[in-house]
Design an enzyme around this catalytic site. Structure first.
Site, short mmCIF file in Angstrom:
data_model
loop_
_atom_site.label_atom_id
_atom_site.label_comp_id
_atom_site.label_asym_id
_atom_site.label_seq_id
_atom_site.Cartn_x
_atom_site.Cartn_y
_atom_site.Cartn_z
N THR A 1 0.36 15.13 33.59
CA THR A 1 1.15 15.03 32.36
C THR A 1 1.76 13.62 32.35
O THR A 1 1.91 13.01 33.41
CB THR A 1 2.29 16.05 32.35
OG1 THR A 1 3.15 15.75 33.47
CG2 THR A 1 1.80 17.46 32.48
N GLU B 1 -0.95 21.30 30.29
CA GLU B 1 -0.83 22.56 31.04
C GLU B 1 -1.64 23.70 30.42
O GLU B 1 -1.78 24.76 31.02
CB GLU B 1 0.64 22.99 31.12
CG GLU B 1 1.51 22.12 32.03
CD GLU B 1 2.11 20.91 31.32
OE1 GLU B 1 1.56 20.47 30.30
OE2 GLU B 1 3.15 20.40 31.80
N LYS C 1 21.10 18.81 17.57
CA LYS C 1 22.03 19.93 17.41
C LYS C 1 23.31 19.43 16.76
O LYS C 1 24.13 18.79 17.40
CB LYS C 1 22.30 20.58 18.76
CG LYS C 1 22.71 22.01 18.61
CD LYS C 1 22.50 22.78 19.90
CE LYS C 1 22.68 24.27 19.64
NZ LYS C 1 22.58 25.07 20.82
N TRP D 1 20.69 23.78 14.75
CA TRP D 1 19.53 22.94 15.07
C TRP D 1 18.97 22.29 13.81
O TRP D 1 18.81 22.93 12.78
CB TRP D 1 18.41 23.80 15.69
CG TRP D 1 18.66 24.13 17.12
CD1 TRP D 1 19.63 23.61 17.93
CD2 TRP D 1 17.92 25.04 17.92
NE1 TRP D 1 19.52 24.15 19.19
CE2 TRP D 1 18.49 25.02 19.21
CE3 TRP D 1 16.82 25.87 17.68
CZ2 TRP D 1 18.01 25.81 20.25
CZ3 TRP D 1 16.33 26.64 18.71
CH2 TRP D 1 16.93 26.62 20.00
P1 ADP Z 1 2.59 14.41 26.88
O1 ADP Z 1 2.87 14.37 25.42
O2 ADP Z 1 3.82 14.55 27.71
O3 ADP Z 1 1.60 13.42 27.31
P2 ADP Z 1 0.80 16.55 26.46
O4 ADP Z 1 -0.26 15.69 25.94
O5 ADP Z 1 0.46 17.64 27.36
O6 ADP Z 1 1.86 15.73 27.22
O7 ADP Z 1 1.64 16.99 25.21
C1 ADP Z 1 2.03 18.29 24.98
C2 ADP Z 1 3.09 18.34 23.93
O8 ADP Z 1 2.67 17.67 22.74
C3 ADP Z 1 3.41 19.74 23.48
O9 ADP Z 1 4.29 20.37 24.35
C4 ADP Z 1 4.02 19.49 22.11
O10 ADP Z 1 5.40 19.17 22.21
C5 ADP Z 1 3.27 18.30 21.62
N1 ADP Z 1 2.23 18.73 20.69
C6 ADP Z 1 0.95 18.96 20.95
N2 ADP Z 1 0.28 19.34 19.83
C7 ADP Z 1 1.19 19.36 18.84
C8 ADP Z 1 1.15 19.69 17.45
N3 ADP Z 1 0.03 20.02 16.84
N4 ADP Z 1 2.30 19.61 16.77
C9 ADP Z 1 3.44 19.24 17.36
N5 ADP Z 1 3.55 18.91 18.65
C10 ADP Z 1 2.44 18.98 19.38
#
Ligand code: ADP
Length: 541
Positions: free
Chosen positions: A185, A330, A440, A445
């Site tokens: 990640t 994940e 918040k 929210w």
């Molecule tokens: P990082 O952004 O930390 O590199 P990831 O690629 O695993 O890690 O990103 C996952 C996160 O991206 C999700 O937990 C969510 O917050 C956000 N995300 C993924 N797809 C969407 C979506 N379609 N709309 C909004 N947020 C999204």
């Protein structure tokens, strides 16, 4: 009593075997780092994968050893994936956009034995060498290159390695739960954490993304994965491609709007996948060019909220559907994907757009729920209004992070995503925020996503990030950081007026700050953490 059917483990090697046998002449087009194109087929990919598997064996790399790649989407990268996983080794895809300290951390944490890299990254790799002493072999993914050989005298070249081998290799047989790929990640807080996918989880996930109510992939498609192979395995597209035998167009390093439009038109691409910032770049270029993006039927957008403007512009100008999906490293990544149900067919275009804006429904194989941790209420789809922590379970969801003994699940076995969302009666999930991005105000929210989407409807706004600023009375109040389009004239008052009657008055941002650039992370998302650090005191100044 057990059933009487054959047991064949779900192994990634069976995907490439299938593609080589039944889709041998389907084309894989790949753009090299130098801008030239290579045309190969599934049979070529399979043969080179076997040659590279022999090469890894000759280098004495053992099953379970980690072989890392720092590379764009290209044919050698796909070959390497199949060679590594088919030999029972673990393919560790590295995101080159991480900071050097994060790169050395993950290479050492993974204990990579081989580090493969595209020519682009040779200077970066050379600068990291002393900090990654466990890497035994460095393989440049190209033909012999004198400049790189001079920079790294012990480097090996992929084309030389495979030229020395035959294409005879029997893929290893092992338990389907064996580790196949490792992806970290991006570590917005603390060190990056590794997610270790298994053969079983990868094959099941690939089945799932091909389904009609998912990405709907068949051998008739020509697919452009703009999402990098180092970002959650390009959402499994190279695996799904072999599973159903579609044609891949691999864009190499050029992910700007012009290069992508040219690829789509030149190779008649039917489906393209990427994060919203990619599509914003593509649409901005497409507007100024004569392209009609004729071949493109669908774009799959995920990784960050898809602004409504992307969906409507693709539909209205190019008759192309946008499919919105949600997931994370994940979750392999597919968690939910948005396709309409039969019951939506009678809706007006505007109502359909409204449904399409949500992050979609879980496919078979994963379940999601909303948990309101403050009240301890578990509301499983029974109350559309209830917003809370999004949790997930399923065949391709992480149980524990790499190198950690303790699992990372709730006491009743769910993975908490760190996202805040609601789920309607039909299973459509709407994400309001990442828990850490929520604003918040006076105990209520406010969704940063909603504020950003409204700003993006304004024709002068190119990018917008809503963040929380500290407020003496309300604890936090929303402020908006905006990058204007090149020709944009909008003022702070003008944009604040634009919010009137679109949301409740108390949700309208307190301030709007115009900036030249909004920082973008290695995975193409706005880095709100940096913006918060810079602007969180702006209301108390
Ligand atoms: P990082 O952004 O930390 O590199 P990831 O690629 O695993 O890690 O990103 C996952 C996160 O991206 C999700 O937990 C969510 O917050 C956000 N995300 C993924 N797809 C969407 C979506 N379609 N709309 C909004 N947020 C999204």
């Amino acid at each position: 009593m057990l059933g009487n059917m054959m047991f064949k483990p779900l192994l990634i090697s069976s995907l490439i075997e299938h593609a080589a046998q039944y889709h041998y002449d389907t084309k894989i087009i790949s753009k090299n780092v130098n801008g030239s194109f290579v045309e190969t087929t599934w049979l070529d990919i399979s043969n080179n994968a076997k040659k590279y598997a022999n090469a890894l064996k000759a280098l004495n790399i053992q099953p379970s050893d980690r072989v890392a790649t720092m590379a764009w989407n290209n044919h050698r990268h796909v070959e390497a994936w199949y060679a590594i996983t088919g030999s029972g080794m673990v393919c560790h895809t590295i995101n080159p956009r991480l900071f050097p300290e994060q790169l050395t951390f993950i290479i050492n944490d993974a204990d990579d034995k081989v580090l493969m890299f595209d020519q682009t990254f040779a200077p970066l790799i050379a600068s990291l060498r002393t900090a990654i002493p466990h890497v035994k072999h460095f393989v440049c993914m190209s033909e012999y290159d004198a400049t790189i050989a001079e920079l790294m005298p012990d480097v090996k070249f992929y084309d030389d390695l495979i030229a020395a081998q035959t294409a005879t290799f029997i893929w290893s047989k092992f338990d389907e739960n064996t580790a196949a790929a490792l992806c970290y990640t991006s570590g917005t807080t603390g060190n990056p954490k590794g997610v270790l996918y298994s053969h079983r989880s990868t094959v099941l996930h690939s089945f799932s993304i091909c389904l009609p109510d998912s990405i709907n992939l068949s051998s008739n498609e020509i697919v452009l994965p703009v999402v990098p192979m180092f970002h959650v395995n390009a959402w499994s597209i190279p695996y799904a491609a072999a599973m159903v035998g579609f044609s891949l167009v691999l864009p190499g390093p050029d992910l700007d709007g012009k290069s992508l439009v040219e690829l789509i038109d030149q190779y008649n691409i039917t489906v393209a996948l990427g994060v919203p910032t990619i599509w914003q770049g593509l649409l901005a270029y497409a507007r100024t060019s004569k392209t009609e993006l004729k071949s493109l039927t669908r774009t799959i957008v995920g990784g960050a909220t898809c602004p409504p403007t992307i969906i409507s512009e693709f539909k209205e100008r190019y008759n192309c559907e946008t499919v919105h999906a949600w997931g994370m490293t994940e979750t392999s990544p597919l968690g939910t994907i948005n396709n309409l149900k039969a019951k939506h067919s009678g809706l007006s275009e505007e109502e359909k757009l409204n449904v399409r804006l949500s992050q979609g429904r879980p496919p078979f194989g994963v379940s999601i729920r909303i948990v309101d941790q403050e009240n301890g209420i578990h509301s499983l789809r029974d109350n559309e209004q209830s917003v809370g922590h999004l949790q997930i379970q399923g065949h391709w969801i992480v149980e524990r992070y790499f190198n950690q003994d303790k699992h990372t699940l709730t006491t009743d076995g769910w993975f908490d995503t760190g996202d805040i969302a609601s789920i309607d009666r039909d299973g459509y999930m709407s994400l309001s925020d990442r828990a850490k991005d929520l604003i918040k105000s006076g105990g209520e929210w406010i969704s940063s996503v909603e504020l950003e989407n409204i700003a993006l409807e304004h024709p002068d706004v190119a990018m917008a990030a809503a963040i929380a600023a500290i407020h003496p009375k309300w604890d936090e109040r929303p402020i908006l950081i905006v990058k204007k389009k090149a020709e944009g004239q909008i003022t702070e008052d003008g944009l604040l007026d634009f919010y009137q009657n679109k949301i409740a008055k108390w949700q309208i941002p307190d301030r709007i700050v115009f900036v030249d650039n909004i920082p973008i992370s290695g995975t193409g998302k706005m880095v709100k953490k940096d913006l918060r650090e810079k602007y969180r005191h702006i209301l108390s100044l």
